[in-house]
Design an enzyme around this catalytic site. Sequence first.
Site, mmCIF file in Angstrom:
data_model
loop_
_atom_site.group_PDB
_atom_site.id
_atom_site.type_symbol
_atom_site.label_atom_id
_atom_site.label_comp_id
_atom_site.label_asym_id
_atom_site.label_seq_id
_atom_site.Cartn_x
_atom_site.Cartn_y
_atom_site.Cartn_z
ATOM 1 N N ASP A 1 -2.790 0.515 -4.054
ATOM 2 C CA ASP A 1 -1.458 -0.116 -3.550
ATOM 3 C C ASP A 1 -1.217 -1.361 -4.463
ATOM 4 O O ASP A 1 -2.109 -2.156 -5.101
ATOM 5 C CB ASP A 1 -1.380 -0.717 -2.358
ATOM 6 C CG ASP A 1 -0.327 -0.172 -1.143
ATOM 7 O OD1 ASP A 1 0.763 -0.778 -2.042
ATOM 8 O OD2 ASP A 1 -0.255 0.201 -0.090
ATOM 9 N N HIS B 1 1.165 3.105 7.741
ATOM 10 C CA HIS B 1 1.051 2.278 9.064
ATOM 11 C C HIS B 1 1.952 0.820 8.394
ATOM 12 O O HIS B 1 2.316 0.329 9.783
ATOM 13 C CB HIS B 1 -0.520 0.889 8.098
ATOM 14 C CG HIS B 1 0.788 0.570 6.507
ATOM 15 N ND1 HIS B 1 1.094 1.605 5.464
ATOM 16 C CD2 HIS B 1 1.576 -0.585 5.764
ATOM 17 C CE1 HIS B 1 1.712 1.185 4.747
ATOM 18 N NE2 HIS B 1 1.846 -0.556 4.498
ATOM 19 N N ASP B 2 3.554 1.638 8.536
ATOM 20 C CA ASP B 2 4.373 1.284 8.980
ATOM 21 C C ASP B 2 5.554 1.779 10.120
ATOM 22 O O ASP B 2 6.103 1.549 10.324
ATOM 23 C CB ASP B 2 5.514 1.039 8.082
ATOM 24 C CG ASP B 2 4.930 0.272 6.738
ATOM 25 O OD1 ASP B 2 4.381 -0.758 6.800
ATOM 26 O OD2 ASP B 2 6.007 0.633 5.059
ATOM 27 N N ASP C 1 4.356 -0.165 -3.278
ATOM 28 C CA ASP C 1 5.346 -0.522 -2.125
ATOM 29 C C ASP C 1 6.632 -0.885 -2.827
ATOM 30 O O ASP C 1 7.396 -1.775 -3.809
ATOM 31 C CB ASP C 1 5.027 -2.545 -2.010
ATOM 32 C CG ASP C 1 5.192 -2.498 -1.214
ATOM 33 O OD1 ASP C 1 5.041 -1.205 -0.218
ATOM 34 O OD2 ASP C 1 5.499 -3.803 -1.203
ATOM 35 N N GLU D 1 7.402 3.934 -3.440
ATOM 36 C CA GLU D 1 7.697 3.948 -1.621
ATOM 37 C C GLU D 1 9.495 2.973 -2.069
ATOM 38 O O GLU D 1 9.599 2.480 -2.406
ATOM 39 C CB GLU D 1 7.334 2.605 -0.931
ATOM 40 C CG GLU D 1 7.516 2.432 0.344
ATOM 41 C CD GLU D 1 7.413 1.520 0.966
ATOM 42 O OE1 GLU D 1 7.292 1.604 2.172
ATOM 43 O OE2 GLU D 1 7.358 0.326 0.249
ATOM 44 N N ASP E 1 -15.268 -1.299 10.718
ATOM 45 C CA ASP E 1 -16.324 -2.594 9.508
ATOM 46 C C ASP E 1 -17.329 -2.484 9.485
ATOM 47 O O ASP E 1 -18.427 -2.558 10.874
ATOM 48 C CB ASP E 1 -15.386 -3.457 10.921
ATOM 49 C CG ASP E 1 -16.398 -4.828 10.865
ATOM 50 O OD1 ASP E 1 -16.868 -5.823 9.835
ATOM 51 O OD2 ASP E 1 -16.180 -5.131 12.377
HETATM 52 O O1 ISL Z 1 7.874 -1.364 8.361
HETATM 53 C C1 ISL Z 1 9.143 -0.991 8.122
HETATM 54 C C2 ISL Z 1 9.714 -1.110 9.639
HETATM 55 O O2 ISL Z 1 9.216 -1.429 9.791
HETATM 56 C C3 ISL Z 1 9.782 -0.517 6.287
HETATM 57 O O3 ISL Z 1 11.010 -1.507 6.401
HETATM 58 C C4 ISL Z 1 8.939 -1.418 5.622
HETATM 59 O O4 ISL Z 1 8.667 -2.536 5.596
HETATM 60 C C5 ISL Z 1 9.020 -1.097 3.720
HETATM 61 O O5 ISL Z 1 9.895 0.021 4.383
HETATM 62 C C6 ISL Z 1 8.295 -1.738 2.947
HETATM 63 O O6 ISL Z 1 7.320 -1.695 3.782
HETATM 64 C C7 ISL Z 1 6.147 -2.531 2.528
HETATM 65 O O7 ISL Z 1 6.558 -3.764 1.830
HETATM 66 C C8 ISL Z 1 6.409 -4.642 3.384
HETATM 67 C C9 ISL Z 1 5.089 -4.044 4.361
HETATM 68 O O8 ISL Z 1 5.250 -4.828 4.892
HETATM 69 C C10 ISL Z 1 5.000 -2.531 4.912
HETATM 70 O O9 ISL Z 1 3.368 -2.404 4.989
HETATM 71 C C11 ISL Z 1 4.639 -1.907 2.981
HETATM 72 O O10 ISL Z 1 4.438 -0.635 3.559
HETATM 73 C C12 ISL Z 1 6.225 -5.603 2.190
HETATM 74 O O11 ISL Z 1 5.537 -5.413 0.958
#
Ligand code: ISL
Length: 665
Positions: A123, A438-439, A310, A366, A46
Amino acid sequence: MSHTHLLASLLLPLSLTAGAGASPVPYARPWHKQVVYQIYPRSFADTDGDGVGDLRGITSKIDYLQRLGVDAVWLSPVYRSPNYDNGYDISDYLDIDPSFGTLADWEALRDTLHARGMKLIMDLVVNHTSDSHPWFLQEQRLKTLERQLGILAPPASDAGRAVAFGTAVGTLLHGGAPAVDTMVDAPYEAARKLVASFRAESARALPAGYPSLEAQLGRLGDKLFGNASQRRAALAENHDFYIWREHANNWTSLFGGPAWHAVEPTGLYYMAEFSVHQPDLNWANPAVRKAISTMVHTWIERGVDGFRMDVIDFIAKDHSFPDAQGPKPPKGGFGMEHFVNRAEAHAYVRELVREIRQRGLQTVGEVPGVSPAQAVDYTAPERAELGEVFLFGHVSVDRPADRWDTSPFVLTALKTEIAAQQRAIHGRGWIANYLENHDQVRVVSRFGDPVRFRVESSKMLATLLFTLEGRPYIYQGQEIGMTDTIFREASDIRDVEARNFYVEATATGMDPNAALRVVTARSRDNTRTPMQWNASANAGFSSHTPWLAVNTNYPSVNVDQAVADAASPWHVYEKLIHLRRDNDVLVYGAFDLLWPEHERVMAYTRKLGKRTAWVLLNFSGEAQPLPSGDRALDGAKRVLFDTYGPAAPTDALRPFEARILVNEG
Ligand code: ISL
């Protein structure tokens, strides 16, 4: 160069384009040897002191990434967004969210990367938009008008009035005034006002890519009041940008709750596979596909090097919307077979990537819910779809039931998944390898030992990541061995998915402390805590209180410390990046699992031509003797790499040790 010639040269094996003999395998591509670093912009650096990371912050750290040795950077979304799902809910695809900076800041980042020969992967979130995207707002207006006009129309039994009303309003919708004002009574007057206010509102902000006002109203008129053939024509094609139905079916969203949400003034439900604020786009409508391609074209022109797509296997739905059968999973995703990985998704992907491929840019999809064999359908070169995909099997081994399952980690399950992925893609397709993003949660906390062997287990897991077929992705902070955090209060949770879980679980009887323990073990916030740069306040991430609390271990776990300490995980990441680049056997070698039943050691070979590499990974905090009398290691002559340093004992692996051996070939 002609169009077909250009395309052909992009699809040719590297061996033919880069000179005979340059390629170790016929399907080699330049990006296969690269390493990607994922940045979660909110949590990276930041510079404007608001507690949220920004683009200038990223630019200021590119030298750091270059020093680490990565080739490309993937940015999680930085587009304009209300941030219900931290940017995965986009309200303007072409603009930068003010919390991250401006388009000029983005250009400066692009130029900084390019000046160092590094790539920028953006993304691309096109399964859904934000519910405040102008397309959605406009479509809601249109559906509302449709319903209001429908309600105003006199009943068909009142034949004369119904026809006169229809003719008059139909003319009005097509932009004219009825020649003879046959309808001077109240319904016509009300309709006239509604149409006028719709026009005024829409004219203020008609979103790019959305059909023109004339087209919208004309179609509406034909649909509501046209003669039989006009009506048929207006209904024949699917003109909606989103997915609307009069009745919800029983599908549920991946973030919990129904996949359908009522919008009162329209009398309809829209579909949202993620949060209520993320309506799904209607990819069956060619105008949607065109609008997305146009947007992609703009980013290509702006100089991106590739896209991470995504949930790209979610874009095609079964438009007969059948109810899902069988037992309903408690935590979401019921009916997924009707909206995930359908045949049409492949056709849409091929269309979407056409220009991207022609321009030689990178693509990574993804694809949750896709098996290793199906990954080949997306990435086999002859199918002209994606460069590589992220699979999910290996990050689901400790949560087989659903993403909130807190089952213990069992190494043999991980081996099975990884072996299946490796076997499926070898010589056929390609994957993106990752252990964090990040997930997910931090891999040291998940598959290693964050307390007693944080450094050792982090290095061992790095070795796994860099010795598999597929391109390695490092998630920010992984290279210094960042760990999971602890959620003590519900108010500590930021992630929409975790918040939904907590609210639902506690409302249905789960003890709040138990729910917090689940969140601590599984929440996506674990990898989203701010990057730990140094031991100063807020870990050097920001001068302001960060949007999500910094992990309390930052005084000892941070970049300054890790770079200065030759024995830190950082130096192992740095070494492995070069090692992989210099050893084709690690990039392309065929994978064979050794000792599949072993509960503590994961071991495999990679073979390419005469060269063999043996990878030995101790997943435990105890020394592990190597199976004696076993022929599996015959021929392993030289230690190529060892996380404990080059002088390795031959008969045992130390706690969380990783070793790579090679033959002389
Ligand atoms: O994060 C997951 C489980 O906790 C997955 O089900 C995830 O939601 C899935 O991989 C899809 O992820 C992507 O799309 C989502 C977003 O929230 C995630 O950050 C992204 O990586 C919706 O756009």
